[in-house]
Scaffold this motif. Structure first.
Motif, PDB file in Angstrom:
ATOM      1  N   VAL A 244      33.608   3.601 -16.611  1.00  0.00           N
ATOM      2  CA  VAL A 244      32.322   4.060 -16.061  1.00  0.00           C
ATOM      3  C   VAL A 244      31.309   2.926 -16.097  1.00  0.00           C
ATOM      4  CG1 VAL A 244      30.341   5.579 -16.470  1.00  0.00           C
ATOM      5  CG2 VAL A 244      32.665   6.502 -16.561  1.00  0.00           C
ATOM      6  N   PHE A 245      31.269   2.179 -17.213  1.00  0.00           N
ATOM      7  CA  PHE A 245      30.347   1.035 -17.306  1.00  0.00           C
ATOM      8  C   PHE A 245      30.722  -0.049 -16.302  1.00  0.00           C
ATOM      9  CE2 PHE A 245      29.226   2.705 -21.558  1.00  0.00           C
ATOM     10  CZ  PHE A 245      27.852   2.654 -21.430  1.00  0.00           C
ATOM     11  N   PHE A 246      32.046  -0.248 -16.073  1.00  0.00           N
ATOM     12  CA  PHE A 246      32.465  -1.220 -15.061  1.00  0.00           C
ATOM     13  C   PHE A 246      31.937  -0.821 -13.682  1.00  0.00           C
ATOM     14  CE2 PHE A 246      36.200  -2.563 -17.828  1.00  0.00           C
ATOM     15  CZ  PHE A 246      35.676  -3.818 -18.067  1.00  0.00           C
ATOM     16  N   LEU A 247      32.027   0.479 -13.385  1.00  0.00           N
ATOM     17  CA  LEU A 247      31.600   0.955 -12.055  1.00  0.00           C
ATOM     18  C   LEU A 247      30.084   0.929 -11.892  1.00  0.00           C
ATOM     19  CD1 LEU A 247      34.012   3.959 -11.359  1.00  0.00           C
ATOM     20  CD2 LEU A 247      34.173   1.607 -10.553  1.00  0.00           C
ATOM     21  N   LEU A 248      29.342   1.012 -12.995  1.00  0.00           N
ATOM     22  CA  LEU A 248      27.868   0.999 -12.916  1.00  0.00           C
ATOM     23  C   LEU A 248      27.335  -0.317 -12.355  1.00  0.00           C
ATOM     24  CD1 LEU A 248      26.657   2.780 -16.176  1.00  0.00           C
ATOM     25  CD2 LEU A 248      26.251   3.504 -13.817  1.00  0.00           C
ATOM     26  N   GLN A 249      28.128  -1.399 -12.485  1.00  0.00           N
ATOM     27  CA  GLN A 249      27.657  -2.682 -11.972  1.00  0.00           C
ATOM     28  C   GLN A 249      27.432  -2.626 -10.456  1.00  0.00           C
ATOM     29  OE1 GLN A 249      30.452  -5.948 -11.485  1.00  0.00           O
ATOM     30  NE2 GLN A 249      32.128  -4.578 -12.055  1.00  0.00           N
ATOM     31  N   TYR A 250      28.212  -1.772  -9.749  1.00  0.00           N
ATOM     32  CA  TYR A 250      28.112  -1.755  -8.283  1.00  0.00           C
ATOM     33  C   TYR A 250      26.818  -1.123  -7.785  1.00  0.00           C
ATOM     34  CZ  TYR A 250      32.984  -3.053  -8.892  1.00  0.00           C
ATOM     35  OH  TYR A 250      34.128  -3.700  -9.281  1.00  0.00           O
ATOM     36  N   PRO A 251      26.441   0.089  -8.263  1.00  0.00           N
ATOM     37  CA  PRO A 251      25.147   0.614  -7.796  1.00  0.00           C
ATOM     38  C   PRO A 251      23.968  -0.274  -8.179  1.00  0.00           C
ATOM     39  CG  PRO A 251      26.080   2.018  -9.532  1.00  0.00           C
ATOM     40  CD  PRO A 251      27.144   1.090  -9.089  1.00  0.00           C
ATOM     41  N   PHE A 252      24.005  -0.873  -9.382  1.00  0.00           N
ATOM     42  CA  PHE A 252      22.915  -1.771  -9.785  1.00  0.00           C
ATOM     43  C   PHE A 252      22.823  -2.977  -8.840  1.00  0.00           C
ATOM     44  CE2 PHE A 252      23.212  -0.068 -14.326  1.00  0.00           C
ATOM     45  CZ  PHE A 252      22.031   0.631 -14.209  1.00  0.00           C
ATOM     46  N   SER A 253      23.987  -3.557  -8.506  1.00  0.00           N
ATOM     47  CA  SER A 253      24.001  -4.735  -7.628  1.00  0.00           C
ATOM     48  C   SER A 253      23.528  -4.382  -6.224  1.00  0.00           C
ATOM     49  CB  SER A 253      25.411  -5.331  -7.569  1.00  0.00           C
ATOM     50  OG  SER A 253      25.814  -5.772  -8.838  1.00  0.00           O
ATOM     51  N   ILE A 254      23.972  -3.227  -5.723  1.00  0.00           N
ATOM     52  CA  ILE A 254      23.579  -2.820  -4.373  1.00  0.00           C
ATOM     53  C   ILE A 254      22.077  -2.522  -4.316  1.00  0.00           C
ATOM     54  CG2 ILE A 254      23.850  -1.002  -2.627  1.00  0.00           C
ATOM     55  CD1 ILE A 254      26.830  -0.903  -3.462  1.00  0.00           C
ATOM     56  N   ILE A 255      21.551  -1.868  -5.365  1.00  0.00           N
ATOM     57  CA  ILE A 255      20.101  -1.603  -5.423  1.00  0.00           C
ATOM     58  C   ILE A 255      19.327  -2.928  -5.422  1.00  0.00           C
ATOM     59  CG2 ILE A 255      18.228  -0.702  -6.866  1.00  0.00           C
ATOM     60  CD1 ILE A 255      20.215   1.480  -7.785  1.00  0.00           C
ATOM     61  N   ALA A 256      19.834  -3.911  -6.179  1.00  0.00           N
ATOM     62  CA  ALA A 256      19.172  -5.226  -6.225  1.00  0.00           C
ATOM     63  C   ALA A 256      19.112  -5.851  -4.833  1.00  0.00           C
ATOM     64  CB  ALA A 256      19.920  -6.150  -7.192  1.00  0.00           C
ATOM     65  N   LEU A 257      20.221  -5.729  -4.087  1.00  0.00           N
ATOM     66  CA  LEU A 257      20.267  -6.331  -2.748  1.00  0.00           C
ATOM     67  C   LEU A 257      19.406  -5.548  -1.755  1.00  0.00           C
ATOM     68  CD1 LEU A 257      24.055  -7.200  -2.697  1.00  0.00           C
ATOM     69  CD2 LEU A 257      22.162  -8.817  -2.757  1.00  0.00           C
ATOM     70  N   LEU A 258      19.447  -4.220  -1.864  1.00  0.00           N
ATOM     71  CA  LEU A 258      18.615  -3.419  -0.961  1.00  0.00           C
ATOM     72  C   LEU A 258      17.128  -3.643  -1.231  1.00  0.00           C
ATOM     73  CD1 LEU A 258      20.569  -0.041  -0.836  1.00  0.00           C
ATOM     74  CD2 LEU A 258      20.354  -1.730   0.971  1.00  0.00           C
ATOM     75  N   TYR A 259      16.803  -4.029  -2.459  1.00  0.00           N
ATOM     76  CA  TYR A 259      15.402  -4.325  -2.772  1.00  0.00           C
ATOM     77  C   TYR A 259      14.881  -5.495  -1.934  1.00  0.00           C
ATOM     78  CZ  TYR A 259      11.333  -6.035  -5.255  1.00  0.00           C
ATOM     79  OH  TYR A 259      10.070  -6.482  -5.561  1.00  0.00           O
ATOM     80  N   ILE A 260      15.784  -6.421  -1.584  1.00  0.00           N
ATOM     81  CA  ILE A 260      15.371  -7.549  -0.738  1.00  0.00           C
ATOM     82  C   ILE A 260      14.884  -7.042   0.614  1.00  0.00           C
ATOM     83  CG2 ILE A 260      16.148  -9.686   0.356  1.00  0.00           C
ATOM     84  CD1 ILE A 260      16.007  -9.830  -2.658  1.00  0.00           C
ATOM     85  N   ALA A 261      15.597  -6.052   1.179  1.00  0.00           N
ATOM     86  CA  ALA A 261      15.159  -5.473   2.457  1.00  0.00           C
ATOM     87  C   ALA A 261      13.867  -4.694   2.267  1.00  0.00           C
ATOM     88  CB  ALA A 261      16.250  -4.561   3.022  1.00  0.00           C
ATOM     89  N   TRP A 262      13.784  -3.973   1.139  1.00  0.00           N
ATOM     90  CA  TRP A 262      12.598  -3.159   0.877  1.00  0.00           C
ATOM     91  C   TRP A 262      11.396  -4.029   0.525  1.00  0.00           C
ATOM     92  CZ3 TRP A 262      10.479   1.153   1.918  1.00  0.00           C
ATOM     93  CH2 TRP A 262       9.434   1.646   1.156  1.00  0.00           C
ATOM     94  N   GLU A 263      11.642  -5.280   0.149  1.00  0.00           N
ATOM     95  CA  GLU A 263      10.574  -6.187  -0.263  1.00  0.00           C
ATOM     96  C   GLU A 263       9.505  -6.321   0.809  1.00  0.00           C
ATOM     97  OE1 GLU A 263      11.058 -10.078   0.466  1.00  0.00           O
ATOM     98  OE2 GLU A 263       9.128 -10.491  -0.450  1.00  0.00           O
ATOM     99  N   LYS A 264       9.879  -6.157   2.063  1.00  0.00           N
ATOM    100  CA  LYS A 264       8.898  -6.209   3.156  1.00  0.00           C
ATOM    101  C   LYS A 264       8.330  -4.829   3.462  1.00  0.00           C
ATOM    102  CE  LYS A 264      10.146 -10.361   5.629  1.00  0.00           C
ATOM    103  NZ  LYS A 264      10.354 -10.932   6.963  1.00  0.00           N
ATOM    104  N   LYS A 265       8.569  -3.863   2.588  1.00  0.00           N
ATOM    105  CA  LYS A 265       8.077  -2.494   2.767  1.00  0.00           C
ATOM    106  C   LYS A 265       8.590  -1.886   4.071  1.00  0.00           C
ATOM    107  CE  LYS A 265       5.670  -3.138  -0.953  1.00  0.00           C
ATOM    108  NZ  LYS A 265       6.165  -2.630  -2.220  1.00  0.00           N
TER     109      LYS A 265
END
Length: 521
Positions: free
Chosen positions: A104-125
């Motif tokens: 479960v902890f191994f799989l948690l890395q994926y949503p965290f990483s994807i959220i980090a990357l999507l934040y780049i798109a959201w950075e421009k609001k």
């Protein structure tokens, strides 16, 4: 946590650490010892990596913090998963539940990483851009997962006797890796503002290494191949170290997301085509797979496939045209904003120039006091929507000023005017309107002030002028002033002040007649 360690030292340390761990894997022949050594290197390397990521998060600019925070959480969850796995191997070998917690902890890395990357798109609001990137990423991952399942691992997984959860975790790891990999590529294509290019490259290389390791692990375990897979630990360690190394590259580049600028229009055009085609290409792969599976394809299926293909081509052309028009609109808007900015700048400069000229017109160039023109303009503003219960006026005149001019010259007279003006400014209040009325005459308008207070101010001015040492070419001269003080009640307009000025002028004349250096009320 102290984050003041030099990034150059950290980079060298990571490189040396990777080399030492690789040499240990090659040189240690005993498989059990090799496994223990690699597990130690892996956990320690992950601990170093998440500490580097935490330091990068702490030192990064405010707008970049969330990206590095989620990346830190991703590697930290990866570290916890490995730590629990090793604890299970050493102390609780029979407790299989700990394996599932670790996974479960191994799989948690994926949503965290994807959220980090999507934040780049959201950075421009830009909510729509974030949704578009997420959906396109989902299409690609589903297409790859479905095709990979059907043609590569379905039979192996179905025929495997592993528990369901173990199968689920084995499949989820490479799918998660692909999701993050394509997220990076899509964010890079969709967003003009991204991390420095070298940071992207290190992350992509890291993900390629991890997805390769996870696919090998999947293939080996589903086919029950008897092969030593300790080298996979080295690949997973390399993945973690490369992610932390990308954070050091970010710090080396000044702790800032870099703007990726395309200098040529054809590069922008190519980029647009690529990011539009990728999701449709994934759909095309799925259709190709369908046609490979179905044995008897009739004319309806062919017609359906041709129509879908034409619709996709049509959509691609429409999207590309929309992108071209949007680019033209953006360029026109940018040009308009630039022209507007230029006009606003010119307008501000003109206003500033006009204010400076207006200030010059309203001030006496010699004394720096306001002039006669200013007082009448100010009175118009003051009495626009307001009246005052009372007001007082001081009419001030320098005694025997003509004699000073005749005896010492006009330059000396100018000096006396400046010094008297300075004294009056010192001993009147901030809200009082002090002006040079003409020649050696001055007026001070005191709103909301009764005649007793005005008398005190006038006496103070007269006393300070009389006591001041006026020097003309090292010669001390005596200077005094005469002051007339008047009061007006229920002041509603500037005409009321003008009447008070006339009254103060008469009182000034009376002070002169009484022998000068006096205040008359």
């Amino acid at each position: 946590m102290n984050c003041k360690i030099s990034h150059k030292f950290s980079k060298k340390f990571l490189i040396i650490y990777a080399v030492i761990s690789t040499l240990s894997f090659i040189l240690v022949e005993n498989s059990n010892i090799n496994k223990c050594v690699m597990n130690g290197f892996l956990v320690f390397g992950e601990a170093i990596s998440f500490m580097i990521l935490y330091c990068t998060y702490s030192e990064s600019r405010e707008r970049d913090k969330k990206y590095w925070l989620y990346l830190f959480l991703s590697i930290f969850s990866y570290f916890l998963g490995d730590l629990l796995w090793i604890i299970k191997d050493i102390f609780f070998d029979s407790f299989t539940g700990l394996i599932y917690i670790s996974q479960v902890f191994f799989l948690l890395q994926y949503p965290f990483s994807i959220i980090a990357l999507l934040y780049i798109a959201w950075e421009k609001k830009n909510l729509y851009l974030s949704i578009q990137v997420f959906l396109d990423m989902l299409v690609i991952v589903i297409a790859i997962s479905v095709v990979g399942w059907r043609f590569l691992v379905r039979n192996d997984i179905i025929n495997s006797h592993m528990p369901f959860f173990e199968k689920f975790f084995l499949i989820s790891n490479p799918i998660g890796d692909l999701a993050i990999l394509f997220s990076i590529i899509l964010i890079l294509l969709f967003s003009k503002s991204f991390i420095a290019f070298r940071v992207v490259i290190f992350n992509i290389i890291a993900l390629i290494i991890e997805v390769t390791a996870d696919l090998i692990n999947l293939y080996v375990k589903t086919n029950t191949i008897n092969v030593n897979t300790d080298f996979l630990e080295l690949m997973w360690l390399t993945y973690v170290l490369l992610v932390s190394y990308s954070a050091l590259v970010y710090k080396y580049n000044g702790c800032n997301f870099k703007c990726i600028r395309q200098s040529k229009k054809n590069e922008n055009y190519t980029k647009t085509i690529v990011k539009i085609i990728i999701p449709y290409l994934s759909i095309g792969v799925l259709f190709t797979a369908i046609f490979c599976i179905i044995e008897n394809i009739d004319i309806i299926m062919w017609g359906f496939a041709i129509c879908v293909g034409l619709v996709i081509i049509s959509q691609l052309i429409t999207l590309m045209e929309n992108k071209r028009l949007m680019q033209l609109l953006i360029e026109s808007n940018n040009e308009l904003e630039y022209k507007t900015f230029e006009l606003e700048t010119i307008n501000r400069q003109l206003k500033k120039s006009n204010l400076a000229k207006e200030s010059q017109l309203n001030r006496d160039f010699l004394t720096g006091l306001h002039n006669r023109r200013y007082i009448y303009k100010k009175l118009d503003v003051l009495f626009k929507n307001k009246f005052y219960n009372k007001a007082s006026v001081l009419m001030i005149d320098i005694d025997y000023f003509k004699k000073i001019n005749d005896t010492y010259g006009h330059e000396a007279g100018d000096k006396v005017l400046k010094q008297v003006s300075m004294l009056m400014k010192l001993y009147t209040r901030t809200n009082d309107s002090l002006i040079r009325f003409g020649g050696e005459e001055f007026i001070c308008v005191l709103l909301d002030t009764d005649i007793s207070i005005a008398r005190d101010i006038a006496d103070r001015i007269r006393e300070k002028v009389e006591a001041y040492d006026f020097k003309i070419e090292c010669i001390k001269i005596k200077v005094t002033v005469s002051i007339g003080v008047s009061e007006a009640r229920l002041v509603k307009c500037k005409e009321d002040i003008e009447l008070a000025i006339k009254k103060a002028d008469k009182l000034l004349y009376k002070a002169k007649q009484l022998g000068r250096n006096q205040v008359c009320i």
